[in-house]
Design an enzyme around this catalytic site. Structure first.
Site, PDB file in Angstrom:
ATOM      1  N   SER A 194       4.092   2.164   8.457  1.00  0.00           N
ATOM      2  CA  SER A 194       3.881   1.173   7.414  1.00  0.00           C
ATOM      3  C   SER A 194       5.171   0.928   6.674  1.00  0.00           C
ATOM      4  CB  SER A 194       2.827   1.649   6.438  1.00  0.00           C
ATOM      5  OG  SER A 194       1.577   1.273   6.898  1.00  0.00           O
ATOM      6  N   ASP A 212       1.295  -7.685   2.377  1.00  0.00           N
ATOM      7  CA  ASP A 212       1.381  -6.249   2.086  1.00  0.00           C
ATOM      8  C   ASP A 212       2.835  -5.806   1.874  1.00  0.00           C
ATOM      9  OD1 ASP A 212       0.916  -3.555   1.838  1.00  0.00           O
ATOM     10  OD2 ASP A 212      -0.449  -3.428   3.536  1.00  0.00           O
ATOM     11  N   HIS A 227       0.822  -1.213   0.000  1.00  0.00           N
ATOM     12  CA  HIS A 227       0.000   0.000   0.000  1.00  0.00           C
ATOM     13  C   HIS A 227       0.859   1.267   0.000  1.00  0.00           C
ATOM     14  CE1 HIS A 227       0.191  -0.151   4.544  1.00  0.00           C
ATOM     15  NE2 HIS A 227       0.170   1.164   4.401  1.00  0.00           N
TER      16      HIS A 227
HETATM   17  N1  ARG Z   1      -4.481   0.335   7.462  1.00  0.00           N
HETATM   18  C1  ARG Z   1      -3.176   0.341   6.877  1.00  0.00           C
HETATM   19  C2  ARG Z   1      -2.581   1.764   6.984  1.00  0.00           C
HETATM   20  O1  ARG Z   1      -3.041   2.584   7.679  1.00  0.00           O
HETATM   21  C3  ARG Z   1      -3.187  -0.197   5.495  1.00  0.00           C
HETATM   22  C4  ARG Z   1      -3.907   0.605   4.456  1.00  0.00           C
HETATM   23  C5  ARG Z   1      -3.959   0.043   3.081  1.00  0.00           C
HETATM   24  N2  ARG Z   1      -4.908  -0.999   2.898  1.00  0.00           N
HETATM   25  C6  ARG Z   1      -6.209  -0.827   2.542  1.00  0.00           C
HETATM   26  N3  ARG Z   1      -6.993  -1.875   2.407  1.00  0.00           N
HETATM   27  N4  ARG Z   1      -6.718   0.358   2.270  1.00  0.00           N
HETATM   28  O2  ARG Z   1      -2.100   2.422   6.136  1.00  0.00           O
HETATM   29  N1  GLU Z   2      -0.960   1.239   7.564  1.00  0.00           N
HETATM   30  C1  GLU Z   2      -0.399   2.308   8.322  1.00  0.00           C
HETATM   31  C2  GLU Z   2       0.563   3.183   7.508  1.00  0.00           C
HETATM   32  O1  GLU Z   2       0.360   3.375   6.346  1.00  0.00           O
HETATM   33  C3  GLU Z   2       0.273   1.758   9.512  1.00  0.00           C
HETATM   34  C4  GLU Z   2      -0.744   1.257  10.390  1.00  0.00           C
HETATM   35  C5  GLU Z   2      -0.906   2.143  11.591  1.00  0.00           C
HETATM   36  O2  GLU Z   2      -1.435   3.253  11.492  1.00  0.00           O
HETATM   37  O3  GLU Z   2      -0.466   1.648  12.615  1.00  0.00           O
HETATM   38  O4  GLU Z   2       1.473   3.768   8.039  1.00  0.00           O
END
Ligand code: ARG
Ligand code: GLU
Length: 712
Positions: free
Chosen positions: A647, A219, A84
């Protein structure tokens, strides 16, 4: 005697006191936590983690594109980050003919790696505590004087640090201005895409599983840093070669054991651990729910469009992911904060703080009022803050019409300068190519529908607050019809025609007749004149109060582990590989396996779609030597305190070997941006052995695995 006893008891039982896992530490002062970390099992020294004179783990940690973290894993500049995090690059290389989103991509050799204009990768050269210099002689100055003096000193320090180098230096306030650190960085600009798994691995689980455990997302994506002949940063150039890093991370093929030490090194973005109870209450009751509502509206439109055709699916993939990510995180935050009764916890802590301040006249004088002043300030300015959040959602996250208008406005404002400098033709070219990139991923009908829904919601949410004069309860639909029929901002053909006939007449038409541009100008003026000034006062006053409040914590609770809120600078967090029990009667195990991928796929939910190869390999149990006790681990959780920006961060074992890539937190954990709870907060990591398996067995890209140093 009694007082000393009381103090000791409070220091030991204070509700401020946090377990080992809470906090995001500044690498250059990790020495202070070395023994604590070693007691938890770490076998590294503070110097192994961070050193200025010798290479250390720090040199393998990369700030990726300014928003994510990545790590070097080979002597040839090979870089791992999340799928991502590389998503917009992967998406921009994708088309119906080369659908890398759907099928993945692997460069056969270095000559096939894909350049990514604008993408940067930075390494931290050193971190220096400059607090004493920055704050020298500022005691007793007025706010304005002090601000100006600090700015002068900072400018000078930066200038000196950068002199004669290709580095950039930045000085950032920590702990709301109680401390200042200078961060010197080396920034690489030739960063190429090496490979990515398909969405059915890299984004497996989609929005259904985002922020959720149990998780099965692969990921990751793979890039490579290129440098010039002297191994120094250079713009993209075919003749650049792979960057040779000072340190790269060995990869752990060892058996994982629950309870083992884990450490995460990366660039966490923002946390707000010190918000007052009144502030948290406002956010929980008003601000977050309204933002969630706004995003629900735009997502309803985008999701429907994406389901309607492959072309729209590709166009909106990246935008949808961005909007949905915040939306779902906020829902989780509210849930977690309510479950633990965060407001009550805050109130208890505030009482404890005030009681402590009351024990000494000097403390009472300095700190006795800071909490009530913070809460009063929130009351005074929360409507302004709300107007700001809503404007962000409407003008910056909402219909893309507004972004186009900003772009055009910038162009028009500089038009005469371009003519004077003789750069007009080049600038026109830039506008045209920029517009082509934009319209490639844009759909008029989708944007129009977003505009209609968000305009209505924005007006409703703002109530009596300041809104652009062209808007009222009923104008959304009519306006949408006019704008999306006529504006040059919402249609590629009309835009190109406009660029063809630039001149006073067309400019005047744009400013006085193009309702899209006019609405943006109206909204922008409203934002700048009626919202921003109050928000500026609010933020700077709050920072001032927070500075005092935090200084009070340091002084009155010296035995507590204090840590500065995340501010996109490099940090270390440590904990254990472990599961959790966040709900009554429910236990989360610490890892998931490939079997869970198949089970989820069987459910028929399109977020769990697979390409046939995954089933084939899973059924054959073709795990290579990437399995542990007959299981192929996919993800695992740990009690490491992370946030957005972490991330792609490496999750390291007790010896500094790579265990996996951090990519998320469980839903129950997202509250940790405001309050860390070591019983429920867990970060989510994709196991590096699964990453290698996907490269080797799934994708036939064993040559990438062979570049890394595997430790067994
Ligand atoms: N939650 C994770 C972060 O904050 C991954 C985001 C990407 N994945 C998604 N299904 N949108 O960035
Ligand atoms: N997916 C998040 C990012 O893009 C990290 C997850 C979180 O916020 O802990 O940094």
């Amino acid at each position: 005697m009694k007082r000393i006893f009381l103090l000791v008891v409070i220091a030991v039982t204070s509700i401020f006191s946090s377990k080992a896992e809470e906090g995001m530490l500044i690498p250059s002062i990790v020495k202070a936590f070395e023994s604590d970390m070693q007691a938890m099992g770490m076998r590294l020294s503070a110097e192994d983690i961070y050193d200025v004179n010798n290479s250390s783990i720090k040199d393998a940690i990369i700030h990726f594109g300014g928003g994510c973290t990545a790590e070097l894993v080979s002597s040839q500049g090979l870089l791992l980050t999340n799928h991502h995090c590389g998503y917009s690059q992967i998406q921009s290389h994708s088309s119906l003919e080369n659908d890398y989103l759907k099928y993945g991509f692997w460069a056969k050799d270095k000559s096939k790696e894909l350049p990514n204009p604008g993408l940067t990768a930075s390494r931290v050269v050193r971190i220096e505590d400059v607090t004493a210099t920055v704050l020298f002689d500022t005691e007793g100055m007025s706010d304005q004087e002090r601000y100006a003096k600090i700015q002068r000193v900072i400018d000078k320090l930066i200038q000196d640090a950068e002199l004669g180098t290709h580095y950039t230096a930045k000085i950032k306030a920590f702990n709301y201005g109680n401390d200042y650190y200078m961060i010197v960085k080396e920034t690489f600009k030739d960063v190429r895409l090496v490979g990515t798994p398909p969405n059915s691995i890299g984004k497996f689980g989609g929005d259904t599983d985002n922020w959720v455990w149990p998780r099965h997302t692969g990921d990751f994506s793979v890039f490579r840093i290129y440098a010039d002949k002297n191994n120094q940063p250079s713009d993209y150039n075919e003749s650049n070669g792979p960057y040779i890093p000072l340190h790269f991370l060995p990869v752990s093929m060892k058996k994982r054991t629950p309870g083992e030490f884990t450490m995460i090194y990366g660039f966490p973005g923002t946390t707000e651990q010190h918000l007052s109870s009144g502030n948290l209450k406002y956010i929980m009751d008003q601000e977050r729910p309204a933002r969630i509502k706004m995003r629900e509206k735009s997502l309803s439109v985008i999701d429907a469009s994406m389901r309607s055709s492959d072309l729209l699916r590709i166009k909106y993939a990246s935008k949808q992911a961005r909007i949905a990510n915040g939306w779902k995180k906020w829902i989780g935050q509210l849930g977690g904060l309510k479950t633990v009764d965060a407001i009550q916890i805050k109130l208890n802590r505030e009482k404890e703080y005030n009681d402590m301040a009351a024990t000494k006249p000097e403390w009472r004088e300095k700190y006795g009022m800071s909490i009530s002043e913070m809460n009063a300030l929130v009351e005074q300015y929360k409507q302004a803050d709300f107007g700001y959040s809503m404007a962000i959602e409407y003008l910056y996250v909402g219909p893309e019409l507004f972004g186009r208008a900003r772009e055009m406005n910038k162009f028009l404002s500089n038009y005469t300068t371009f003519i004077e400098n003789g750069t007009l033709d080049a600038e026109i070219e830039k506008q045209i190519s920029g517009a082509k990139v934009f319209f490639k991923d844009y759909d008029e009908a989708t944007d129009k529908r977003i505009f209609e829904l968000l305009t209505k919601e924005y007006v409703k949410q703002m109530g009596d607050g300041p809104i652009p004069s062209m808007l009222d309860n009923n104008s959304a639909i009519d306006l949408a019809d006019c704008i999306y029929k006529k504006s040059i901002l919402t249609n590629e053909v009309r835009f190109m025609k406009f660029m063809d006939k630039l001149g006073n007449k067309s400019f005047s038409h744009l400013k006085n007749k193009d309702l899209g541009f006019m609405l943006w100008a109206d909204a922008d003026a409203n934002f700048m004149n009626n919202v921003i000034p109050d928000v500026r006062v609010y933020k700077s006053s709050m920072d001032g109060l927070l500075k005092t409040y935090v200084a009070g914590k340091f002084e009155m609770f010296p035995d507590v582990k204090h840590w500065p809120d995340a501010n996109s600078t490099m940090r270390i967090t440590y904990g254990k590989l472990e599961g959790s029990a966040p709900h009554d009667g429910m236990q989360y195990t610490e890892h998931t396996t490939i079997d869970g991928i198949i089970t989820k796929n069987n459910s028929g939910n399109p977020d769990y779609e697979l390409l046939p190869r995954m089933r084939e390999l899973a059924t054959a149990k073709d795990y290579g030597d990437y399995a542990q006790d007959g299981e192929l681990w996919v993800c695992f959780t740990g009690s490491n305190h992370t946030t957005g920006g972490n991330s792609g961060s490496p999750v390291l074992d007790a010896d500094g070997n790579l265990l996996g890539l951090n990519f998320d937190r469980s839903w129950e954990s997202t509250m940790s941006d405001f309050m860390f709870d070591s019983d429920r907060c867990r970060n989510i990591t994709v196991d590096i052995r699964y990453v290698l398996w996907v490269m080797d067995r799934y994708s036939g890209a064993k040559h990438i695995v062979d570049e890394m140093k595997l430790v067994r």
